[in-house]
Enzyme design. Structure first.
Site, short mmCIF file in Angstrom:
data_model
loop_
_atom_site.label_atom_id
_atom_site.label_comp_id
_atom_site.label_asym_id
_atom_site.label_seq_id
_atom_site.Cartn_x
_atom_site.Cartn_y
_atom_site.Cartn_z
N GLY A 112 11.95 -0.13 18.73
CA GLY A 112 11.31 -1.03 17.69
C GLY A 112 10.95 -2.44 16.79
N GLU A 165 18.06 -5.02 13.92
CA GLU A 165 17.16 -3.34 13.99
C GLU A 165 15.82 -3.68 12.90
OE1 GLU A 165 17.15 -0.37 14.96
OE2 GLU A 165 19.38 0.36 15.76
N ASP A 166 14.73 -2.62 13.58
CA ASP A 166 13.82 -2.37 13.23
C ASP A 166 13.86 -1.49 11.29
OD1 ASP A 166 14.44 0.22 14.09
OD2 ASP A 166 12.50 0.28 14.62
N ASP A 196 18.54 4.10 9.52
CA ASP A 196 18.38 5.55 8.46
C ASP A 196 19.50 5.75 7.80
OD1 ASP A 196 17.77 8.47 7.91
OD2 ASP A 196 15.52 8.62 8.62
N LYS A 250 17.08 3.00 4.47
CA LYS A 250 16.57 3.69 3.22
C LYS A 250 18.50 4.12 2.60
CE LYS A 250 13.50 5.87 6.27
NZ LYS A 250 13.28 7.51 7.47
N PHE A 292 8.88 8.69 6.09
CA PHE A 292 8.81 8.63 7.67
C PHE A 292 8.08 7.19 7.47
CE2 PHE A 292 6.75 8.57 11.97
CZ PHE A 292 8.37 8.49 12.36
N VAL A 293 7.91 6.33 7.75
CA VAL A 293 6.90 4.74 8.56
C VAL A 293 6.81 4.87 9.22
CG1 VAL A 293 7.99 4.46 5.68
CG2 VAL A 293 8.82 2.98 7.66
N ASP A 327 7.34 3.30 15.48
CA ASP A 327 6.47 4.72 15.54
C ASP A 327 6.04 6.41 15.47
OD1 ASP A 327 9.45 5.05 16.67
OD2 ASP A 327 7.93 5.86 18.46
#
Ligand code: IMP
Length: 178
Positions: free
Chosen positions: A48, A102-103, A106, A134, A155-156, A162
């Site tokens: 990601g 990191e992308d 969470d 988040k 959720f994005v 993805d």
């Protein structure tokens, strides 16, 4: 930006290219200042983070190394649960200042595993850079040093992120339609 359909789901425009660019620039500027004389090693967590890393690293103007890694978890034979392996880590990280790229962070589970493995390899200092965070979902103690944009627990997709392997190539970030 318009509505995007991926498989059975609809995603609506959420974060524009220009907002992303501003966040990436802010992170790069902080890194350029804070890690100036530290010769950091950036460890980009695939898949990601590839777009974020490409944009970020072109704005980082200090001497650095860069490597791409994957995190693989499997259940070992011991009773201690899952074992984490870093695929692709060829650099010697001992004594280095390492920046995990990191992308999105969470729950922080992925980060925690990485942290644990890298600590055992005696890194000097560990920093975390993520485009998205988040905060409502993040349950860990580790400090996220460079967080671009805080988002709610939604959720994005897009900009590397993805849904079921799709949507990584979208220029902007989209959120799952309610
Ligand atoms: P964590 O271990 O719960 O922090 O989750 C980390 C990984 O889950 C990220 O590196 C992503 O691959 C994935 N992930 C978490 N949230 C999202 C999202 O909103 N969209 C796409 N992938 C996500």
């Amino acid at each position: 930006m318009s509505v995007v359909e991926i498989k059975d789901k609809k995603f609506v425009p959420y974060i524009t290219e220009s907002r992303i660019n501003t966040a990436v620039t802010e992170i790069a500027e902080k890194i350029n200042t804070e890690l100036k004389d530290k010769f950091p090693l950036f460890l980009v967590v695939l898949n990601g983070s590839f777009i974020f890393a490409a944009d970020l690293l072109r704005k980082v103007n200090i001497p650095c190394h860069l490597s791409f890694i994957k995190v693989a978890s499997y259940h070992g034979v011991s009773s201690s649960g899952s074992v984490t392996e870093l695929i692709g880590l060829t650099e010697d990280v001992k004594g280095r200042v390492v920046v995990i790229v990191e992308d999105i962070v969470d729950t922080g589970t992925t980060l925690e595993k990485l942290y644990h493995v890298l600590e055992q390899k005696e890194v000097k200092e560990l920093k975390i850079a993520t485009l998205l965070l988040k905060p409502e979902a993040y349950q860990k103690e580790m400090k996220v040093d460079y967080a671009g944009i805080e988002i709610p627990n939604d959720f994005v997709v897009g900009y590397g992120l993805d849904y079921d392997g799709l949507g990584r190539n979208l220029k902007e970030i989209y959120v799952l339609a309610k």
